[in-house]
Design a protein around this motif. Structure first.
Motif: not given
Length: 464
Positions: A47-54
């Motif tokens: 939830k934290s990483l994927l929306p930021c492209g990480y």
């Protein structure tokens, strides 16, 4: 641990050890400081990483950390020395012209960088930034599919931006958005000559983080040397920035706009204002940047290695001109008789002192040739150290579409012309740590909360 559970596990003398251990684990799972189940942790990270492209971590281990993110700031200005105070004042004088931009594909963020407002009217404003913002991660010669651009203003407000023009050869882009009266355009159109006299000038790199909106600045000096990137027009500086500063301004100590910065671990390379101004002029007049194809790769003789300087000095002790590093076979320069190792002292009747003057002049010649519908020819005065000869050569160049020509060649050679460090997870035993950018402080804007795993202590999940 609740007393009731203790009583339950302690009574019943016939209970086995495995049952007691199972009951204890069930009790510990209710504690607030106990590690969450693996699937819950994966859900939190996703939830934290994927929306930021990480990327997601390949494993969970103590001491793991996410490096090369867009949330890392540069320029620790917590002190109040004379140098830090001057850098702060300079950044504050431009703060209403510095924004941050992010490119999205759907709900996933692909790239973020800094931008400078270069034009401001009552209804709209234009922002100069890096074309890395819009590149497709799958094919860097193309624009990101279903591109959506968001602009973070100095007051933290988020607005939608629209791509106007771009050029992948120089890695520049202009994004338009609606205007706000409190913002203003930077003093961009000032005449600054980037020559050897500026080699020890104090410079300041300025940027803004997208998530927090924090303003950043750091000092450095101009280096009269060849940049590591595969772009002859770039200049080098000692300003230590991060990825968040890509596309931001490089300014002199007096506040004059010197160029637009990119990221490299040894210091920020930048495209000088003289080239930027010509590119913007070409955007307005021709809809694209004109670039002459001549087949020369050149550099300033002062920046070449000592062995090269010695070879030239033996034949021409007073030479301080343009050194020909490479001549492409079959190019107009090769047809004119110029060879690698030659020195160019003049272009037509203009005496050259550094490579950037050469690039500026041929951009002007490309513009004149296209405007008047004529061929592009120029004469150079050549010194040949290997034989001590001097002669003149006429180069019949041609104007090309650099965005297509360069990227086509780039794909064939598999060369990344504008490298950007990838975000990745770093583990304590990772030997690649020395190649990473230095870890720097995270955003610290008052009232800002960034719920990302960057600040999460994952050491307690080692046993999962």
């Amino acid at each position: 641990m609740p007393r009731k559970n203790q009583e339950c596990t302690s009574t019943g003398g016939g209970a086995s050890t495995s049952k007691k251990r199972k009951a204890s684990l069930q009790s510990n799972s209710n504690r607030e400081d106990s590690p969450p189940p693996r699937d819950d942790l994966s859900r939190i990270l996703r939830k934290s990483l994927l929306p930021c492209g990480y990327p997601m971590p390949s494993k969970i281990a103590g001491g793991m950390r996410l490096v090369n993110t867009f949330e890392l700031c540069f320029g620790n200005l917590d002190g109040y020395s004379e140098e830090q105070t001057s850098i702060k004042l300079l950044a504050l004088s431009l703060c209403q012209s510095i924004v941050s931009l992010a490119a999205f594909k759907g709900k996933t963020r692909q790239f973020t960088c800094t931008g400078t407002i270069i034009q401001h009217t009552t209804s709209s404003m234009s922002i100069l930034t890096s074309a890395s913002l819009i590149r497709s991660p799958e094919d860097e010669s193309k624009i990101l599919d279903k591109l959506e651009i968001k602009v973070r203003l100095p007051n933290g407000k988020l607005v939608v931006g629209k791509l106007w023009k771009y050029n992948f050869y120089y890695n520049i882009a202009v994004v338009n958005t609606k205007a706000f009266p409190e913002l203003r355009a930077a003093c961009f159109h000032n005449e600054v000559t980037a020559n050897v006299k500026f080699s020890q000038s104090k410079l300041v790199a300025i940027g803004r983080v997208f998530e927090s909106g924090e303003l950043m600045a750091t000092g450095g000096t101009l280096l009269y040397k060849t940049c590591k990137f595969n772009c002859q027009q770039l200049m080098a500086s000692t300003c230590k920035t991060t990825k968040a500063g890509i596309g931001g301004p490089i300014v002199a100590a007096d506040g004059k706009f010197i160029g637009m910065s990119f990221y490299y671990k040894d210091g920020a390379p930048f495209l000088p204002i003289t080239i930027l101004q010509k590119c913007l002029k070409h955007f307005n007049e021709f809809g694209r940047v004109l670039q002459p194809w001549h087949g020369l790769r050149i550099g300033s003789l002062q920046a070449e290695k000592l062995c090269v300087r010695e070879e030239v000095h033996d034949s021409f002790p007073h030479a301080h001109d343009i050194y020909v590093q490479k001549v492409v076979g079959g190019s107009p320069a090769a047809d004119s008789g110029i060879k690698a190792g030659d020195v160019i002292s003049k272009l037509d009747d203009f005496s050259l002192s550094n490579a950037h003057e050469f690039h500026e002049l041929i951009l002007d010649k490309a513009e004149s040739a296209l405007r008047h519908g004529e061929g592009m020819h120029f004469t150079v005065s050549v010194l040949r150290p290997s034989s001590g000869f001097q002669f003149c050569a006429t180069i019949s160049a041609e104007v090309i579409d650099t965005s297509k020509q360069n990227m086509s060649n780039q794909n064939k050679s598999k060369e990344n012309r504008w490298p950007v460090s990838k975000t990745k997870w770093l583990y304590p035993d990772d030997v690649r740590d020395a190649d990473m950018m230095p870890l720097v402080r995270k955003c610290r804007r008052p009232g800002y909360i960034y719920e990302a795993p960057l600040t999460t202590d994952l050491s307690r999940y080692t046993r999962l």
